[in-house]
Write a protein that holds these residues in place. Sequence first.
Motif, PDB file in Angstrom:
ATOM      1  N   VAL A  54     -11.410   2.807  -7.120  1.00  0.00           N
ATOM      2  CA  VAL A  54      -9.948   2.852  -7.148  1.00  0.00           C
ATOM      3  C   VAL A  54      -9.530   4.153  -7.817  1.00  0.00           C
ATOM      4  O   VAL A  54      -9.960   4.454  -8.936  1.00  0.00           O
ATOM      5  CB  VAL A  54      -9.360   1.649  -7.911  1.00  0.00           C
ATOM      6  N   ARG A 142     -15.166   1.097   0.585  1.00  0.00           N
ATOM      7  CA  ARG A 142     -14.245   0.400  -0.322  1.00  0.00           C
ATOM      8  C   ARG A 142     -13.596   1.412  -1.267  1.00  0.00           C
ATOM      9  O   ARG A 142     -13.742   1.345  -2.485  1.00  0.00           O
ATOM     10  CB  ARG A 142     -14.976  -0.695  -1.105  1.00  0.00           C
ATOM     11  N   TYR A 144      -9.997   2.898  -2.525  1.00  0.00           N
ATOM     12  CA  TYR A 144      -8.601   2.473  -2.602  1.00  0.00           C
ATOM     13  C   TYR A 144      -7.811   3.485  -3.433  1.00  0.00           C
ATOM     14  O   TYR A 144      -8.330   4.052  -4.395  1.00  0.00           O
ATOM     15  CB  TYR A 144      -8.499   1.086  -3.240  1.00  0.00           C
ATOM     16  N   SER A 146      -4.003   4.221  -5.390  1.00  0.00           N
ATOM     17  CA  SER A 146      -2.754   3.655  -5.888  1.00  0.00           C
ATOM     18  C   SER A 146      -2.012   4.719  -6.673  1.00  0.00           C
ATOM     19  O   SER A 146      -2.613   5.438  -7.476  1.00  0.00           O
ATOM     20  CB  SER A 146      -3.045   2.440  -6.783  1.00  0.00           C
ATOM     21  N   ALA A 168      -7.433   0.781   1.723  1.00  0.00           N
ATOM     22  CA  ALA A 168      -6.076   0.280   1.492  1.00  0.00           C
ATOM     23  C   ALA A 168      -5.426   1.177   0.443  1.00  0.00           C
ATOM     24  O   ALA A 168      -6.113   1.836  -0.345  1.00  0.00           O
ATOM     25  CB  ALA A 168      -6.086  -1.169   1.016  1.00  0.00           C
ATOM     26  N   PHE A 314      -6.152  -5.342  -2.477  1.00  0.00           N
ATOM     27  CA  PHE A 314      -7.215  -4.424  -2.055  1.00  0.00           C
ATOM     28  C   PHE A 314      -8.535  -5.117  -1.723  1.00  0.00           C
ATOM     29  O   PHE A 314      -9.246  -4.709  -0.795  1.00  0.00           O
ATOM     30  CB  PHE A 314      -7.507  -3.417  -3.180  1.00  0.00           C
TER      31      PHE A 314
END
Length: 321
Positions: A54, A142, A144, A146, A168, A314
């Motif tokens: 992330v 995977r 992500y 933000s 995502a 996510f």
Amino acid sequence: MMTVVRYLPLIAAFTVLQAGAATIVAETMQRPEGPRTYLLAQPASPAAGKLPLVILLHGHMGSANLTLGKGRIDDPAAAWLDVADREGLLVIAPDGARGSDNQRGWNDCRADAPSNPKTDDVGFIAALIDQAVAQHNADPSRVYLSGMSNGGGMVYRAATELGPRLAAVAVSNMLMPVKNLCAAPKRALPMLVAHGTEDKIVPYAGGEVGHSLLTGRGSNISAEESVKYWRDLAQLPPAPAVTQVPHRDAGDKTSLVRYVWGDDPKGVQVEFLKMEHAGHVQPSAAHRLPPLMLSILGKQNGDLEYADETWTFFKDKRVAP
């Protein structure tokens, strides 16, 4: 060529910060525009196999330290450290570059925000992903992203230009630009948008970004138009599933309503977290901004941790083949 410098424990410039069980390492990456800095948070007991990644993008005038709770205020994004330990994530918080106003930020797509830096921030994010995959066992399926405020604007840009590499994305307190420097996105992505109806910096109904202390920060379309843009791109049905988030504190005059288009948590969904009567701040029960800041930004909701909400959105999603 990309070079990453890891400062060793015996070197004075090295910094290891402890937050719970998570270890945070300060690193520097050489980029064409010069050295770029970021924080890497690693869980104390990572699960076997490759780790989800992330990347968190701070807002204009923010920093990586502030994002991970090491700045002047208790930023809600610091809740990601708990998520990292609980779920076994890698979390990267990069520093933006300084723009013409000498504040850190991101080169997002707003054509009418002249104080934005002119750096290749898409390239920087791509290099962070490459580095995490090559050296820290990150799972390339995977990844992500933000972002908050100007960082959220950078997420919109990355969703357009790095879409095939992202599983995502999430944007809080930022909307799509009126005057766009970037090409229109062609690839649908799972997208979470959170916005306060009384945001004093990025108006919910659209219009000029800013405050009495900020000028030249561009203009945006409305929250509903921004969400609809990504929903239409994904060709999702117009009727969402609607959930009222349980209210924790009767004295809290804000509330949260969750709208979700798409019923497959592993597929392309669009979520809109409408923060009723809330301002330019992420929801959090544990990480509260001080009253002086809230007098400028607007009210903060306390019904959930935004990091938890985002990770729930996510976690089951993977890069589309």
